[in-house]
Design a protein around this motif. Sequence first.
Motif, PDB file in Angstrom:
ATOM      1  N   UNK A  56       0.849  -1.189   0.000  1.00 18.94           N
ATOM      2  CA  UNK A  56       0.000   0.000   0.000  1.00 18.94           C
ATOM      3  C   UNK A  56       0.888   1.242   0.000  1.00 18.94           C
ATOM      4  N   UNK A  57       0.656   2.132  -0.978  1.00 14.68           N
ATOM      5  CA  UNK A  57       1.421   3.371  -1.076  1.00 14.68           C
ATOM      6  C   UNK A  57       0.434   4.519  -1.276  1.00 14.68           C
ATOM      7  N   UNK A  58       0.914   5.663  -1.720  1.00 13.29           N
ATOM      8  CA  UNK A  58       0.016   6.766  -2.034  1.00 13.29           C
ATOM      9  C   UNK A  58      -0.557   7.438  -0.799  1.00 13.29           C
ATOM     10  N   UNK A  59      -1.682   8.146  -1.025  1.00 11.74           N
ATOM     11  CA  UNK A  59      -2.248   8.989   0.017  1.00 11.74           C
ATOM     12  C   UNK A  59      -2.693   8.243   1.253  1.00 11.74           C
ATOM     13  N   UNK A  60      -3.241   7.047   1.089  1.00 11.69           N
ATOM     14  CA  UNK A  60      -3.721   6.313   2.261  1.00 11.69           C
ATOM     15  C   UNK A  60      -2.554   5.820   3.104  1.00 11.69           C
ATOM     16  N   UNK A  74      -7.070   3.853  -4.001  1.00 13.68           N
ATOM     17  CA  UNK A  74      -6.166   2.954  -3.289  1.00 13.68           C
ATOM     18  C   UNK A  74      -4.981   2.708  -4.220  1.00 13.68           C
ATOM     19  N   UNK A  75      -3.776   2.975  -3.748  1.00 12.87           N
ATOM     20  CA  UNK A  75      -2.568   2.838  -4.561  1.00 12.87           C
ATOM     21  C   UNK A  75      -1.761   1.648  -4.057  1.00 12.87           C
ATOM     22  N   UNK A  76      -1.403   0.760  -4.974  1.00  8.64           N
ATOM     23  CA  UNK A  76      -0.673  -0.446  -4.602  1.00  8.64           C
ATOM     24  C   UNK A  76       0.516  -0.658  -5.530  1.00  8.64           C
ATOM     25  N   UNK A  77       1.658  -1.068  -4.965  1.00  4.76           N
ATOM     26  CA  UNK A  77       2.711  -1.660  -5.787  1.00  4.76           C
ATOM     27  C   UNK A  77       2.321  -3.116  -5.997  1.00  4.76           C
ATOM     28  N   UNK A  78       2.365  -3.540  -7.249  1.00  4.58           N
ATOM     29  CA  UNK A  78       1.844  -4.850  -7.635  1.00  4.58           C
ATOM     30  C   UNK A  78       2.683  -5.355  -8.795  1.00  4.58           C
ATOM     31  N   UNK A 139       4.064   0.831   2.657  1.00  4.37           N
ATOM     32  CA  UNK A 139       5.387   1.420   2.511  1.00  4.37           C
ATOM     33  C   UNK A 139       5.778   2.141   3.794  1.00  4.37           C
ATOM     34  N   UNK A 140       7.059   2.090   4.121  1.00  2.00           N
ATOM     35  CA  UNK A 140       7.594   2.833   5.252  1.00  2.00           C
ATOM     36  C   UNK A 140       7.719   4.307   4.872  1.00  2.00           C
ATOM     37  N   UNK A 141       8.086   5.121   5.861  1.00  2.00           N
ATOM     38  CA  UNK A 141       8.336   6.542   5.596  1.00  2.00           C
ATOM     39  C   UNK A 141       9.385   6.695   4.501  1.00  2.00           C
ATOM     40  N   UNK A 142      10.494   5.972   4.615  1.00  2.00           N
ATOM     41  CA  UNK A 142      11.547   6.070   3.604  1.00  2.00           C
ATOM     42  C   UNK A 142      11.055   5.630   2.231  1.00  2.00           C
ATOM     43  N   UNK A 146      11.018   7.991  -1.122  1.00  2.00           N
ATOM     44  CA  UNK A 146      11.682   7.567  -2.351  1.00  2.00           C
ATOM     45  C   UNK A 146      10.732   7.635  -3.546  1.00  2.00           C
ATOM     46  N   UNK A 147       9.510   7.150  -3.380  1.00  2.00           N
ATOM     47  CA  UNK A 147       8.545   7.158  -4.480  1.00  2.00           C
ATOM     48  C   UNK A 147       8.207   8.582  -4.919  1.00  2.00           C
ATOM     49  N   UNK A 148       8.055   9.478  -3.965  1.00  2.00           N
ATOM     50  CA  UNK A 148       7.685  10.848  -4.310  1.00  2.00           C
ATOM     51  C   UNK A 148       8.865  11.611  -4.915  1.00  2.00           C
TER      52      UNK A 148
END
Length: 221
Positions: A56-60, A74-78, A139-142, A146-148
Motif C-alpha cells: 500500500x502506497x500513495x495517500x492512504x 487505493x494505490x498499490x505496488x503490484x 510502505x515505510x516513511x523512507x 523515495x517514491x515521491x
Amino acid sequence: MTQPTQHPIHIGKIVRHAMLFNSQRWQGEARAMDDLLQSVEQLFALLEERKLPYVLVGGIALLHYIQGRNTEDIDLIFNVAALQAIPEIEVTYQSPFFARGTYKDLQIDFLLSKNPLFAHVQKHHVSEQPFFERKISAATVNGLILLKLYALPSLYRQGDFTRVGLYENDIATLMFYYTPSLQELLHELTPFVSPQDMSATTEIVAELEGRIARFRRTSGG
C-alpha cells in the motif's frame, strides 16, 4: 519529532469521505456506505487469500504516518502476474509501469514492479501496519519519500504544478516529523534515475531542508 500516536486509519471511510467531497464526482446521491466499506475489506481479503504480494502506497499509506488530504484511490505496488491472478479487478488502463482498475466501487492505481524503483521499495521498504480493516503491508516513511522524489522531476517536466506542490509538501512533512537521512535516501535513489533527474532531485531536497530549517527557527521548534 514524530506525530502523536493515532487510531488505526479506516481506509473505507477515507475513500468514502473523499468521494463525497469531490464535487466533480458528486451526483446528488450518496453511495451506500456499507457497500463501500465492504468492498475495501473484501479487496484486502482477496489479496491475502490468494497470497498476492502488494504494498500500500500513495495517500492512504501517507495518512498512516501524518495528517493529510482526502484521497479517493487505493494505490498499490503490484506485479503483472498478480494483477492477472485477480480477475475481479477490471483493468481499465495499463502501461509498462502503471495500471488502473476498478474493484466494485473502488478505484485502484497500480505501480507495477516491473519498474526497478517500485520493485526496490517493495523489497526493502515495507512493514506490516495496523489499519482499521486489518494489518496491511504498507510502505515505510523512507519508501514513501523515495517514491515521491522519484516522481517529482517528471511532474516538473509535465508542468503539473498542483501535484508538484502536493508531493513536495508530503515529503517536507515526512522529513519534519521523522527526520530520515536524506543523504542516504538520495544515494539509494541514484541508480534508478538519470543524472539530470538526480541533480534536480538533490536541489529539491536542499530547498525542502531550507524550508524546514526556517520553520523551526521561526516557530522555536
